[in-house]
Design a protein around this motif. Structure first.
Motif, mmCIF file in Angstrom:
data_model
loop_
_atom_site.group_PDB
_atom_site.id
_atom_site.type_symbol
_atom_site.label_atom_id
_atom_site.label_comp_id
_atom_site.label_asym_id
_atom_site.label_seq_id
_atom_site.Cartn_x
_atom_site.Cartn_y
_atom_site.Cartn_z
ATOM 1 N N MET A 1 0.739 -1.223 0.148
ATOM 2 C CA MET A 1 -0.070 0.133 0.056
ATOM 3 C C MET A 1 0.970 1.217 0.052
ATOM 4 N N LYS A 2 0.464 2.155 -0.720
ATOM 5 C CA LYS A 2 1.019 3.518 -0.670
ATOM 6 C C LYS A 2 0.375 4.534 0.375
ATOM 7 N N VAL A 3 0.926 5.252 1.259
ATOM 8 C CA VAL A 3 0.357 5.936 2.045
ATOM 9 C C VAL A 3 0.890 7.180 2.251
ATOM 10 N N CYS A 4 0.087 8.327 2.255
ATOM 11 C CA CYS A 4 0.830 9.671 2.350
ATOM 12 C C CYS A 4 0.065 10.363 3.723
ATOM 13 N N LEU A 5 1.268 10.495 4.405
ATOM 14 C CA LEU A 5 0.935 11.017 5.860
ATOM 15 C C LEU A 5 1.014 12.549 6.034
ATOM 16 N N VAL A 6 0.201 13.287 6.637
ATOM 17 C CA VAL A 6 -0.003 14.799 6.578
ATOM 18 C C VAL A 6 -0.132 15.302 7.937
ATOM 19 N N SER A 7 0.969 15.986 8.300
ATOM 20 C CA SER A 7 0.993 16.625 9.679
ATOM 21 C C SER A 7 1.188 18.205 9.682
ATOM 22 N N PRO A 8 0.172 18.807 10.257
ATOM 23 C CA PRO A 8 0.312 20.286 10.078
ATOM 24 C C PRO A 8 1.333 20.597 10.964
ATOM 25 N N TYR A 9 2.199 20.027 11.728
ATOM 26 C CA TYR A 9 3.070 20.385 12.684
ATOM 27 C C TYR A 9 4.614 20.216 12.324
ATOM 28 N N ASP A 10 5.590 21.069 12.377
ATOM 29 C CA ASP A 10 6.891 20.807 12.101
ATOM 30 C C ASP A 10 7.399 19.528 12.730
ATOM 31 N N LEU A 11 7.911 18.495 11.820
ATOM 32 C CA LEU A 11 8.173 17.180 12.369
ATOM 33 C C LEU A 11 9.506 17.200 12.924
ATOM 34 N N THR A 12 10.326 18.306 12.940
ATOM 35 C CA THR A 12 11.790 18.310 13.472
ATOM 36 C C THR A 12 11.583 18.688 14.999
ATOM 37 N N GLU A 13 10.303 19.073 15.409
ATOM 38 C CA GLU A 13 10.094 19.611 17.060
ATOM 39 C C GLU A 13 9.401 18.437 17.753
ATOM 40 N N PRO A 14 9.590 18.156 18.812
ATOM 41 C CA PRO A 14 8.939 17.266 19.911
ATOM 42 C C PRO A 14 7.475 17.680 19.694
ATOM 43 N N GLY A 15 6.720 16.716 20.005
ATOM 44 C CA GLY A 15 5.340 16.901 20.091
ATOM 45 C C GLY A 15 4.454 15.458 19.947
ATOM 46 N N GLY A 16 3.303 15.396 20.618
ATOM 47 C CA GLY A 16 2.598 14.044 20.508
ATOM 48 C C GLY A 16 2.105 13.587 19.018
ATOM 49 N N VAL A 17 1.454 14.713 18.389
ATOM 50 C CA VAL A 17 1.058 14.372 16.914
ATOM 51 C C VAL A 17 2.430 14.097 16.106
ATOM 52 N N GLN A 18 3.472 14.866 16.233
ATOM 53 C CA GLN A 18 4.716 14.669 15.399
ATOM 54 C C GLN A 18 5.208 13.038 15.869
ATOM 55 N N SER A 19 5.298 12.664 17.124
ATOM 56 C CA SER A 19 5.687 11.233 17.380
ATOM 57 C C SER A 19 4.722 10.242 16.561
ATOM 58 N N GLN A 20 3.370 10.429 16.819
ATOM 59 C CA GLN A 20 2.628 9.641 15.990
ATOM 60 C C GLN A 20 2.686 9.535 14.580
ATOM 61 N N VAL A 21 2.803 10.663 13.943
ATOM 62 C CA VAL A 21 3.209 10.414 12.384
ATOM 63 C C VAL A 21 4.543 9.734 12.145
ATOM 64 N N LEU A 22 5.601 10.195 12.783
ATOM 65 C CA LEU A 22 6.777 9.512 12.506
ATOM 66 C C LEU A 22 6.794 7.839 12.737
ATOM 67 N N GLU A 23 6.281 7.658 14.086
ATOM 68 C CA GLU A 23 6.091 6.315 14.625
ATOM 69 C C GLU A 23 5.169 5.188 13.494
ATOM 70 N N LEU A 24 3.962 6.092 12.946
ATOM 71 C CA LEU A 24 3.107 5.160 12.207
ATOM 72 C C LEU A 24 3.917 5.085 10.912
ATOM 73 N N ALA A 25 4.669 6.171 10.331
ATOM 74 C CA ALA A 25 5.326 6.014 9.195
ATOM 75 C C ALA A 25 6.313 4.630 9.326
ATOM 76 N N ASP A 26 6.967 4.716 10.518
ATOM 77 C CA ASP A 26 8.066 3.376 10.513
ATOM 78 C C ASP A 26 7.348 2.152 10.718
ATOM 79 N N TRP A 27 6.009 2.057 11.460
ATOM 80 C CA TRP A 27 5.362 0.875 11.294
ATOM 81 C C TRP A 27 4.941 0.469 9.964
ATOM 82 N N LEU A 28 4.522 1.317 9.156
ATOM 83 C CA LEU A 28 3.938 1.003 7.793
ATOM 84 C C LEU A 28 4.997 0.558 6.997
ATOM 85 N N LYS A 29 6.252 1.282 7.038
ATOM 86 C CA LYS A 29 7.359 0.644 6.385
ATOM 87 C C LYS A 29 7.718 -0.632 6.847
#
Length: 347
Positions: A1-29
């Protein structure tokens, strides 16, 4: 499957949504999927699009690093037109989330935050985009009941999918230190660090050998028996949680979930937290609670656990089992089911 993940927040800074996007990306990969990410800024090595022009605005008694660039739609269009499905986190957060809703194709949207009143009013003002969430090609999800409250009445999410957490916290051989109390969080009023520091002298008066380790914040002149570690690496965070007897979350409000509670439970800490609805949903009977903002109740709960190894051990043993409900082994497949369902009904 090809998935595009969209975050409104800067992913170079810590935060709850940021960690979810990055960890979900790792799990999908890890499942063999292809992933591209859209965000204001991306950490190095990630495939996707940077919208850029980050500004920091106050929201929910915190600071949100978002993009207000009018070029957001153009910069993300190539990624959002790619793949099988888009997963838009905080879809009504300006400007990345709102811009992503303008583009067609199957999509899952996820609400994360426990919104203050002004955000709820803002969302109602974005009625055309809110209406688009009713499309058959859109599946609305939220990480908790509190996060679902962002939507106006009658626009409830199809599914509650909790935040995913890496529950393999640190090396199991780390020795737990009786009397070590840990806090992890940014130094923002709603995180309650000030309350914990105010109560710490009373705790030390009863338990002279207790120590307080504070991660994620820095202040000059810590009180006796306390140390500030500032922002720490994942390795230091996990080792510190593994070594702690107690984890305290004195948050005052504005919380929609409690990722760090899950991490602390997974590490085997005895968890003591403010009695917020979102925290009780996460920790259940695997934690002790005190009224938000109550200095007396917080100090008493910490005292009760420090003086009773049997209570401490019971909470420590209950934590990992409770935390397992939020592992990526459960949350990842739940999102995959959402993707597959919205793709099917969009064809």
């Amino acid at each position: 499957m090809k998935v595009c993940l969209v975050s409104p927040y800067d992913l170079t800074e810590p935060g709850g949504v940021q960690s979810q996007v990055l960890e979900l990306a790792d799990w999908l990969k890890s499942q063999g999927d292809e992933v591209r990410i859209v965000a204001p800024r991306l950490p190095g090595g990630l495939s996707g699009a940077e919208v850029g022009s980050v500004v920091r605005i106050r929201a929910n008694r915190s600071v949100a690093p978002i993009s207000l660039s009018p070029r957001a739609s153009a910069r993300m269009k190539g990624c959002l037109g790619w793949g099988d499905v888009a997963h838009i986190h905080e879809p009504l957060m300006p400007l990345v989330g709102v811009a992503a809703l303008r583009l067609r194709g199957p999509r899952v949207v996820t609400f994360h935050a426990d919104p203050p009143g002004w955000v709820t009013r803002l969302y109602r003002g974005l009625h055309p985009w809110v209406r688009s969430l009713k499309s058959s090609r859109t599946m609305v999800t939220a990480v908790s009941r509190q996060a679902a409250a962002a939507l106006p009445s009658g626009w409830e999410p199809e599914r509650i999918v909790p935040n995913g957490v890496d529950t393999t916290i640190g090396p199991a051989e780390v020795r737990r230190r009786r009397g070590r109390v840990v806090f992890l969080g940014r130094d923002e009023p709603r995180k309650g660090l000030g309350l914990l520091l105010e109560g710490w002298p009373a705790i030390r008066a009863r338990h002279p050998h207790a120590e307080l380790v504070i991660m994620g914040a820095e202040r000059p002149d810590p009180p006796e028996g306390a140390v500030f570690l500032g922002r720490v690496s994942s390795e230091v965070k996990e080792w510190t949680l593994r070594s702690a007897e107690i984890y305290v979350a004195p948050n005052l409000g504005g919380e929609s979930f409690g990722i760090v509670l899950v991490e602390a439970m997974a590490a085997g800490c005895a968890v003591i937290v403010s009695d917020l609805k979102s925290f009780r949903d996460v920790a259940g009977s695997a934690a002790r609670y005190f009224a938000p903002g109550s200095l007396t109740e917080m100090v008493e709960q910490i005292h009760q656990v420090l003086r009773s190894p049997s209570v401490s051990d019971r909470l420590s043993e209950a934590g990992p089992e409770r935390a397992g409900r939020f592992s990526w082994d459960r949350v990842g497949p739940a999102y995959r089911e959402c993707y597959e369902k919205v793709i099917r009904r969009s064809t």
